[in-house]
Write a protein that holds these residues in place. Structure first.
Motif, PDB file in Angstrom:
ATOM      1  N   PRO A   7      47.081   4.256  49.413  1.00 36.73           N
ATOM      2  CA  PRO A   7      48.351   5.130  49.801  1.00 36.73           C
ATOM      3  C   PRO A   7      49.145   5.692  48.837  1.00 36.73           C
ATOM      4  O   PRO A   7      50.218   5.757  49.285  1.00 36.73           O
ATOM      5  CB  PRO A   7      48.654   4.057  50.861  1.00 36.73           C
ATOM      6  CG  PRO A   7      48.770   2.761  49.968  1.00 36.73           C
ATOM      7  CD  PRO A   7      47.529   2.887  49.448  1.00 36.73           C
ATOM      8  N   LEU A   8      48.583   5.852  47.834  1.00 34.34           N
ATOM      9  CA  LEU A   8      49.628   6.377  46.638  1.00 34.34           C
ATOM     10  C   LEU A   8      49.996   7.783  46.570  1.00 34.34           C
ATOM     11  O   LEU A   8      49.146   8.388  47.346  1.00 34.34           O
ATOM     12  CB  LEU A   8      48.947   6.036  44.955  1.00 34.34           C
ATOM     13  CG  LEU A   8      48.647   4.526  44.776  1.00 34.34           C
ATOM     14  CD1 LEU A   8      47.993   4.372  43.476  1.00 34.34           C
ATOM     15  CD2 LEU A   8      49.767   3.587  44.985  1.00 34.34           C
ATOM     16  N   SER A   9      51.157   8.160  46.054  1.00 27.12           N
ATOM     17  CA  SER A   9      51.199   9.594  45.802  1.00 27.12           C
ATOM     18  C   SER A   9      50.281  10.044  44.625  1.00 27.12           C
ATOM     19  O   SER A   9      49.887   9.411  43.940  1.00 27.12           O
ATOM     20  CB  SER A   9      52.751   9.776  45.774  1.00 27.12           C
ATOM     21  OG  SER A   9      53.352   9.198  44.353  1.00 27.12           O
ATOM     22  N   ARG A  10      50.365  11.200  44.366  1.00 27.29           N
ATOM     23  CA  ARG A  10      49.587  12.014  43.465  1.00 27.29           C
ATOM     24  C   ARG A  10      50.220  11.357  41.999  1.00 27.29           C
ATOM     25  O   ARG A  10      49.460  11.160  40.995  1.00 27.29           O
ATOM     26  CB  ARG A  10      49.737  13.473  43.360  1.00 27.29           C
ATOM     27  CG  ARG A  10      48.797  13.911  44.399  1.00 27.29           C
ATOM     28  CD  ARG A  10      48.491  15.597  44.472  1.00 27.29           C
ATOM     29  NE  ARG A  10      47.873  15.751  45.399  1.00 27.29           N
ATOM     30  CZ  ARG A  10      47.568  17.469  45.680  1.00 27.29           C
ATOM     31  NH1 ARG A  10      47.844  18.196  44.646  1.00 27.29           N
ATOM     32  NH2 ARG A  10      46.825  17.562  47.024  1.00 27.29           N
ATOM     33  N   ARG A  11      51.682  11.234  41.822  1.00 27.68           N
ATOM     34  CA  ARG A  11      52.039  10.630  40.630  1.00 27.68           C
ATOM     35  C   ARG A  11      51.648   9.301  40.540  1.00 27.68           C
ATOM     36  O   ARG A  11      51.500   9.030  39.477  1.00 27.68           O
ATOM     37  CB  ARG A  11      53.700  10.836  40.736  1.00 27.68           C
ATOM     38  CG  ARG A  11      54.178  10.378  39.397  1.00 27.68           C
ATOM     39  CD  ARG A  11      55.759  10.122  39.883  1.00 27.68           C
ATOM     40  NE  ARG A  11      56.243   9.296  40.791  1.00 27.68           N
ATOM     41  CZ  ARG A  11      56.148   7.820  40.817  1.00 27.68           C
ATOM     42  NH1 ARG A  11      55.751   7.427  39.450  1.00 27.68           N
ATOM     43  NH2 ARG A  11      56.426   7.116  41.599  1.00 27.68           N
ATOM     44  N   GLN A  12      51.695   8.630  41.410  1.00 30.84           N
ATOM     45  CA  GLN A  12      51.325   7.217  41.434  1.00 30.84           C
ATOM     46  C   GLN A  12      49.965   7.068  41.098  1.00 30.84           C
ATOM     47  O   GLN A  12      49.746   6.190  40.086  1.00 30.84           O
ATOM     48  CB  GLN A  12      51.710   6.293  42.511  1.00 30.84           C
ATOM     49  CG  GLN A  12      53.355   6.379  42.751  1.00 30.84           C
ATOM     50  CD  GLN A  12      53.517   5.601  44.123  1.00 30.84           C
ATOM     51  OE1 GLN A  12      53.048   5.946  45.302  1.00 30.84           O
ATOM     52  NE2 GLN A  12      54.670   4.582  44.271  1.00 30.84           N
TER      53      GLN A  12
ATOM     54  N   GLN B 149      51.727  -2.307  46.921  1.00 30.59           N
ATOM     55  CA  GLN B 149      52.445  -3.498  47.800  1.00 30.59           C
ATOM     56  C   GLN B 149      53.511  -3.756  46.536  1.00 30.59           C
ATOM     57  O   GLN B 149      54.276  -4.765  47.121  1.00 30.59           O
ATOM     58  CB  GLN B 149      51.809  -4.488  48.232  1.00 30.59           C
ATOM     59  CG  GLN B 149      50.582  -3.997  49.097  1.00 30.59           C
ATOM     60  CD  GLN B 149      49.774  -5.266  49.563  1.00 30.59           C
ATOM     61  OE1 GLN B 149      50.438  -6.202  50.006  1.00 30.59           O
ATOM     62  NE2 GLN B 149      48.406  -5.119  49.443  1.00 30.59           N
ATOM     63  N   PHE B 150      53.473  -3.415  45.213  1.00 27.55           N
ATOM     64  CA  PHE B 150      54.288  -4.157  44.338  1.00 27.55           C
ATOM     65  C   PHE B 150      55.430  -2.933  43.845  1.00 27.55           C
ATOM     66  O   PHE B 150      54.857  -1.686  43.896  1.00 27.55           O
ATOM     67  CB  PHE B 150      53.695  -4.851  43.399  1.00 27.55           C
ATOM     68  CG  PHE B 150      52.907  -5.862  43.737  1.00 27.55           C
ATOM     69  CD1 PHE B 150      53.592  -7.096  43.819  1.00 27.55           C
ATOM     70  CD2 PHE B 150      51.650  -5.856  44.394  1.00 27.55           C
ATOM     71  CE1 PHE B 150      52.874  -8.051  44.125  1.00 27.55           C
ATOM     72  CE2 PHE B 150      50.839  -6.930  44.945  1.00 27.55           C
ATOM     73  CZ  PHE B 150      51.555  -8.352  44.557  1.00 27.55           C
ATOM     74  N   ASP B 151      56.518  -3.325  43.236  1.00 31.33           N
ATOM     75  CA  ASP B 151      57.100  -2.268  42.442  1.00 31.33           C
ATOM     76  C   ASP B 151      56.490  -1.612  41.043  1.00 31.33           C
ATOM     77  O   ASP B 151      55.684  -2.614  40.566  1.00 31.33           O
ATOM     78  CB  ASP B 151      58.588  -3.092  41.976  1.00 31.33           C
ATOM     79  CG  ASP B 151      59.294  -1.984  41.213  1.00 31.33           C
ATOM     80  OD1 ASP B 151      59.418  -1.790  40.056  1.00 31.33           O
ATOM     81  OD2 ASP B 151      60.594  -1.508  41.939  1.00 31.33           O
ATOM     82  N   GLU B 152      56.653  -0.752  40.993  1.00 35.07           N
ATOM     83  CA  GLU B 152      55.753  -0.056  39.938  1.00 35.07           C
ATOM     84  C   GLU B 152      55.928  -0.910  38.434  1.00 35.07           C
ATOM     85  O   GLU B 152      55.147  -0.600  37.503  1.00 35.07           O
ATOM     86  CB  GLU B 152      56.025   1.335  39.586  1.00 35.07           C
ATOM     87  CG  GLU B 152      55.486   2.321  40.934  1.00 35.07           C
ATOM     88  CD  GLU B 152      55.577   3.724  40.351  1.00 35.07           C
ATOM     89  OE1 GLU B 152      55.291   4.084  39.153  1.00 35.07           O
ATOM     90  OE2 GLU B 152      55.906   4.603  41.123  1.00 35.07           O
ATOM     91  N   ALA B 153      57.308  -1.445  38.358  1.00 32.42           N
ATOM     92  CA  ALA B 153      57.332  -2.226  36.930  1.00 32.42           C
ATOM     93  C   ALA B 153      56.429  -3.410  36.798  1.00 32.42           C
ATOM     94  O   ALA B 153      55.989  -3.728  35.577  1.00 32.42           O
ATOM     95  CB  ALA B 153      58.599  -2.831  36.947  1.00 32.42           C
ATOM     96  N   HIS B 154      55.793  -3.814  38.014  1.00 32.27           N
ATOM     97  CA  HIS B 154      54.721  -4.895  37.924  1.00 32.27           C
ATOM     98  C   HIS B 154      53.280  -4.273  37.523  1.00 32.27           C
ATOM     99  O   HIS B 154      52.405  -5.095  37.471  1.00 32.27           O
ATOM    100  CB  HIS B 154      54.679  -5.746  39.034  1.00 32.27           C
ATOM    101  CG  HIS B 154      56.032  -6.481  39.250  1.00 32.27           C
ATOM    102  ND1 HIS B 154      56.733  -7.369  38.309  1.00 32.27           N
ATOM    103  CD2 HIS B 154      57.125  -6.379  40.298  1.00 32.27           C
ATOM    104  CE1 HIS B 154      57.777  -7.845  38.789  1.00 32.27           C
ATOM    105  NE2 HIS B 154      57.881  -7.200  39.948  1.00 32.27           N
ATOM    106  N   TRP B 155      53.079  -2.866  37.834  1.00 26.94           N
ATOM    107  CA  TRP B 155      51.764  -2.489  37.680  1.00 26.94           C
ATOM    108  C   TRP B 155      50.946  -2.736  36.486  1.00 26.94           C
ATOM    109  O   TRP B 155      49.714  -3.274  36.747  1.00 26.94           O
ATOM    110  CB  TRP B 155      51.762  -0.969  37.941  1.00 26.94           C
ATOM    111  CG  TRP B 155      52.117  -0.581  39.381  1.00 26.94           C
ATOM    112  CD1 TRP B 155      52.598  -1.534  40.314  1.00 26.94           C
ATOM    113  CD2 TRP B 155      51.882   0.703  40.115  1.00 26.94           C
ATOM    114  NE1 TRP B 155      53.018  -0.587  41.526  1.00 26.94           N
ATOM    115  CE2 TRP B 155      52.285   0.686  41.168  1.00 26.94           C
ATOM    116  CE3 TRP B 155      51.422   1.901  39.654  1.00 26.94           C
ATOM    117  CZ2 TRP B 155      52.025   1.490  42.307  1.00 26.94           C
ATOM    118  CZ3 TRP B 155      51.073   2.878  40.334  1.00 26.94           C
ATOM    119  CH2 TRP B 155      51.649   2.929  41.741  1.00 26.94           C
ATOM    120  N   PRO B 156      51.541  -2.710  35.264  1.00 28.25           N
ATOM    121  CA  PRO B 156      50.759  -3.038  34.240  1.00 28.25           C
ATOM    122  C   PRO B 156      50.331  -4.501  34.048  1.00 28.25           C
ATOM    123  O   PRO B 156      48.845  -4.517  33.749  1.00 28.25           O
ATOM    124  CB  PRO B 156      51.653  -2.875  33.048  1.00 28.25           C
ATOM    125  CG  PRO B 156      52.646  -1.819  33.550  1.00 28.25           C
ATOM    126  CD  PRO B 156      52.835  -2.022  34.920  1.00 28.25           C
TER     127      PRO B 156
END
Length: 316
Positions: A24-29, A79-86
């Protein structure tokens, strides 16, 4: 395609609009996830590329590199803040590579004790592997599997274990019945919906719904049946039908099931079903020929008429 080029390719125009592939991400995400995934793969020594699908593929088609899917990863990181993605992406690819290095799992040595039946989308498996297997629900198969340290492995050739499909299914269902549910009772405007969650086999407990009702919901008999939904692998949604609150309950289940199917890892079905007292699974809704909003299925409509009659006050 370089990492930067792949990122630009994935992002395209209108970066805030939903991505059509990595929901369910946006194109940027989606572009950011692709960038992180390619970086993580490169760190692990994998030369992969992104070409617009839902997977990283070998940059050199002749190379012996794996194809790594991104669909479930997209649902997980959403489901998480983008800061945790890496960190999430790195851990995901570390686990994948470790599984690949270990090679395919061996069949269980004791299938009678180890097999657990699981619901799986038919279109997630090669057609030739499942052509002779019937659907449990439209588009969903019941498949024998095992679990080891949170990793679920499906076994589509029971003969490799020296047993038949009938034996594998019997063993798998018996062990599925032995699992313990985590149940959350949600009350909303005088109606109750029960959520079975907590394990990778939560939705699969639909295969043993009689056990779920008796042992987890403490319902020995549901005289009017239940509404049920299996939107994603970790969720089974139930409403025990007692009266005309079935109608608002249906609306609630349709809404939540659609969101879960669109956002949660392991999507199964966005539909809501009516399960009869003898455990036949029937559609709860039907689509009109002119594609107007969903209507009650004929079976559920008949039931609501029975319920309405039973609620009428006695004539004086």
């Amino acid at each position: 395609m370089t990492i930067d080029a792949a990122t630009e390719y994935a992002q395209g125009n209108n970066s805030d609009r939903p991505d059509l592939i990595l929901t369910p991400l946006s194109r940027r995400q989606a572009a950011r996830l692709v960038h992180l995934a390619l970086s993580a793969a490169a760190e692990l020594g994998l030369d992969l590329a992104y070409q617009g699908g839902a997977a990283l593929v070998p940059a050199d088609r002749s190379a012996d590199n794996p194809v790594l899917g991104l669909s479930n990863l997209a649902r997980i990181v959403a489901q998480f803040d983008e800061a945790h993605w890496p960190v999430l992406v790195e851990e995901h690819f570390d686990q994948l590579l470790e599984q690949l290095r270990q090679g395919p799992p061996t069949p269980p040595t004791d299938p009678e004790r180890e097999l657990i039946q699981r619901l799986v989308p038919r279109d997630a498996l090669p057609a030739s592997w499942t052509a002779d297997r019937p659907d449990f629900l439209p588009g969903l198969l019941s498949v024998p599997s095992t679990t080891d340290d949170g990793i679920v492995t499906m076994f589509l050739e029971p003969a490799d274990m020296g047993i038949t499909w009938a034996d594998a299914e019997r063993f798998g269902l018996a062990n599925l019945r032995g699992l313990t549910d985590h149940v959350e009772h949600v009350e909303h405007e005088d109606l109750q919906v029960d959520f079975i969650t907590g394990t990778p086999f939560a939705a699969s407990r639909a295969l043993v719904l009689d056990t779920v009702l008796r042992e987890s919901l403490h319902v020995d008999h549901a005289p009017h049946g239940v509404l049920a939904a299996v939107p994603a692998r970790d969720t089974l949604m139930l409403h025990v039908i007692r009266d005309l609150s079935v109608i608002p309950a249906l609306g609630l289940l349709l809404n939540v099931a659609a969101r879960s199917h669109a956002h949660d890892p392991g999507p199964l079905s966005p539909e809501v079903f009516m399960v009869t007292p003898d455990f036949r699974w029937l559609p709860a809704t039907t689509v009109s020929p002119d594609y107007t909003p969903l209507r009650l299925s004929s079976e559920l409509e008949t039931l609501t008429k029975v319920l309405a009659t039973s609620e009428l006050p006695p004539r004086s």
